[in-house]
Scaffold this active site. Structure first.
Site, short mmCIF file in Angstrom:
data_model
loop_
_atom_site.label_atom_id
_atom_site.label_comp_id
_atom_site.label_asym_id
_atom_site.label_seq_id
_atom_site.Cartn_x
_atom_site.Cartn_y
_atom_site.Cartn_z
N LYS A 280 -18.17 -6.05 -21.00
CA LYS A 280 -16.96 -5.69 -21.72
C LYS A 280 -15.74 -5.93 -20.85
CE LYS A 280 -18.79 -1.84 -24.51
NZ LYS A 280 -18.49 -2.37 -25.84
N ARG A 354 -28.12 -0.85 -31.49
CA ARG A 354 -29.09 -1.13 -32.55
C ARG A 354 -30.47 -1.39 -31.99
NH1 ARG A 354 -25.28 -5.95 -34.53
NH2 ARG A 354 -23.80 -4.50 -33.61
N1 BES Z 1 -20.69 1.04 -27.90
C1 BES Z 1 -20.16 -0.12 -28.52
C2 BES Z 1 -19.33 0.19 -29.76
C3 BES Z 1 -18.06 0.95 -29.52
C4 BES Z 1 -16.86 0.28 -29.38
C5 BES Z 1 -18.06 2.31 -29.50
C6 BES Z 1 -15.69 0.99 -29.20
C7 BES Z 1 -16.90 3.02 -29.31
C8 BES Z 1 -15.72 2.36 -29.16
C9 BES Z 1 -21.31 -1.04 -28.96
O1 BES Z 1 -22.44 -1.00 -28.17
C10 BES Z 1 -20.76 -2.42 -28.91
O2 BES Z 1 -20.40 -2.85 -27.86
N2 BES Z 1 -20.71 -3.08 -30.07
C11 BES Z 1 -20.19 -4.40 -30.14
C12 BES Z 1 -21.09 -5.19 -31.06
C13 BES Z 1 -20.82 -6.68 -31.03
C14 BES Z 1 -21.21 -7.26 -29.70
C15 BES Z 1 -21.61 -7.32 -32.14
C16 BES Z 1 -18.78 -4.33 -30.73
O3 BES Z 1 -18.54 -3.51 -31.60
O4 BES Z 1 -17.93 -5.06 -30.24
ZN ZN Z 2 -22.32 -2.29 -26.48
#
Ligand code: BES
Ligand code: ZN
Ligand code: ZN
Length: 516
Positions: A280, A354
């Site tokens: 990230k 997931r």
């Molecule tokens: N934990 C994150 C989602 C999240 C984002 C929670 C902001 C709280 C605040 C999750 O694991 C994630 O990173 N999801 C990605 C999915 C994508 C790679 C398909 C996302 O939402 O960007």
């Molecule tokens: Zn994630």
């Protein structure tokens, strides 16, 4: 904070401040406001007739009365609660939270709260206690200077003429619920270094021990035996072992019928989500300590269930893991096999929630779950769709979804359903495996749920995406900023509704059987 209840006169309560709810556009010429106005020397009339207080939700007027009034309290807080018609336990809860926070800010130590709800006295007392308990939570655990040191010592919930025993029962229930929500918030607030999967499992063991739940924690060796390749692929890059935490509540007189319909709560427990190899960006990454909020919600709800002792069994399942990059970490392009036997192409290691949930859902089914509600900070996309107001709900059983939404309404937690048509599943088809773990840019919250749905066949299933609602970026009158503990109260309400409909069925059956 000690909570007391009183069915006696508000004017005679031995408290520093009296807090009284005021409805929208309410007049002072009758009822309690008139009486209060007379006792307080005309101040209520003057505040309302001047237009300073209109009774809108959250409005406050606070005055010192001096000692020469008909009230034992020397300070008065008038708090707006909106329309009388819409004044339900959910509003009482928020009002009590706002009162507790406001008066703590004025260094008041003892409060008499006149809720003025005319419904069920037990429910009102529960809502007020729960709201005040939640309102006083602060996330400043690790501050050593300018910490919020003030606290409310005693809160008296006043409901003149109500049944004393009902008030007491309500306050006790509200205390259990409020403290359990705060327990969830405290877990979500912990830095990743302190709240590792091992730590989370330890906290689960503690509540199991303290309140009486059965507990089982699967380590990575056992996950291996179960074939949990999806969960294990997430923890591969981390030095910390993943844990699959299982809590179970079984009522004393568990009927075979209730086990046949076993309800399970499954919560994502990523104790820190760096994204893994699909790292990230740095901005706000510190917030990814709360990526275990779904798991914390399950633990908080189980903690309360153990004390509230409903008549149905409940299973809690939390897959806990870190998501970190390293030389051993799973790479984009890797293929893993989930416990169900499905193969998954990992496109993006940041779509890890997931993956851990898919194996946890399978394991819940193995343990006999028939209705599964999972909750997860799953997608950033849900904040784009619904902001921080509504939690997204999706699933395969419309009746179950309706039940969750209705339970949420009763406690003041909002859910909004997103569609889950089978067409969305096309977006997660893989060229080399059964499915892939991302579905492209479109409908991110839905394709994440479509992925989970692949593992929820054979049971009634619903999913909550709490990524937008589990963390409050700003304080509200009734709560601090930070972890919200979203969905704990809804889960408890679902259990209460299920338990009472089950005992209602039983009651309905008994007379018929004897009459026949
Ligand atoms: N934990 C994150 C989602 C999240 C984002 C929670 C902001 C709280 C605040 C999750 O694991 C994630 O990173 N999801 C990605 C999915 C994508 C790679 C398909 C996302 O939402 O960007
Ligand atoms: Zn994630
Ligand atoms: Zn995540």
């Amino acid at each position: 904070m000690e909570v007391q209840t009183s069915a006696g006169r508000y004017a005679e309560q031995d408290v520093q401040a009296l807090a009284v709810a005021v409805f929208k556009d309410e007049k002072v010429d009758e009822g309690i406001l008139k009486e209060l106005d007379e006792a307080a020397g005309g101040v209520v009339k003057s505040v309302i007739e001047s237009g300073e207080l209109k009774g809108k939700e959250g409005e406050t007027v606070y005055v010192h009365l001096g000692s020469n009034t008909g009230l034992r309290a020397s300070r008065l807080l008038l708090i707006g609660v909106g329309e009388r018609d819409g004044y339900q336990p959910a509003q009482v809860s928020q009002m009590a939270g706002a009162v507790a926070r406001f008066l703590r800010g004025k260094n008041v130590k003892t409060i008499g709260l006149v809720t003025r709800a005319d419904g069920d006295a037990e429910r009102t007392a529960a809502a007020a206690t729960e709201g005040a308990t939640m309102g006083l939570f602060e996330p400043d655990k690790y501050r050593t200077v300018e910490k919020e040191g003030r606290t409310i010592e005693r809160l008296v919930i006043i409901s003149e003429g109500a049944d004393e025993e009902a008030l007491k029962r309500g306050a006790e229930k509200g205390r259990i619920i409020g403290e359990s929500v705060n327990f969830t918030r405290d877990l979500a607030n912990e830095p990743g270094a302190y709240m590792t999967p091992t730590n989370m499992a330890e906290r689960a063991r503690e509540i199991a021990e303290e309140f009486g739940l059965s507990v089982d924690v699967l380590d990575e060796a056992r996950m291996e035996q179960e074939g949990m390749g999806a969960l294990l692929s997430v923890s591969r890059g981390s030095e910390e072992d993943a844990k699959l935490i299982i809590l179970k509540y079984t009522p004393r007189d568990a009927s075979a019928q209730s086990e046949e319909n076993l309800l399970a709560f499954v919560g994502k427990g990523i104790t820190f989500d760096s994204g893994g190899i699909s790292l990230k960006p740095g901005e706000n990454m510190e917030l990814m300590k709360y990526d275990m909020s779904g798991g914390a919600t399950v633990l908080g709800a189980m903690r309360a269930i153990a004390q509230l002792k409903p008549s149905i069994p409940v299973l809690g399942v939390v897959p806990a893991s870190e998501n970190l990059p390293s030389g051993k970490a799973t790479k984009p392009g890797d293929v893993v096999t989930a416990m169900s036997g499905k193969t998954i192409e990992i496109i993006n290691t940041d779509a890890e929630g997931r993956l851990v949930l898919s194996d946890a859902i399978c394991y819940a089914k193995k343990l006999g779950a028939k209705r599964i509600l999972d909750m997860a900070t799953l997608t950033g996309a849900v904040s784009i769709a619904l902001g921080d107001v509504n939690t997204a709900i999706l699933g395969t059983d419309q009746e179950f979804i309706n039940e969750v939404i209705a339970a949420g309404k009763e406690v003041g937690e909002k859910f909004w359903q997103l569609p889950l048509d089978k067409e969305y599943t096309r977006q997660i088809k893989s060229d080399i495996a059964d499915i892939k773990n991302v579905g492209g840019r479109k409908a991110g919250t839905i394709t994440a749920a479509a992925f989970l749905k692949e593992f929820a066949d054979g049971v009634s299933w619903a999913h909550l995406d709490i990524a937008g609602t589990a963390w409050g970026d700003e304080a509200k009158p009734y709560r601090a900023k930070g972890p919200t503990g979203i969905a704990v109260r809804t889960l408890l309400q679902i259990v209460e509704r299920a338990a009472s409909s089950q005992s209602g069925d039983r009651k309905a059956e008994t007379p018929a059987a004897t009459a026949g």
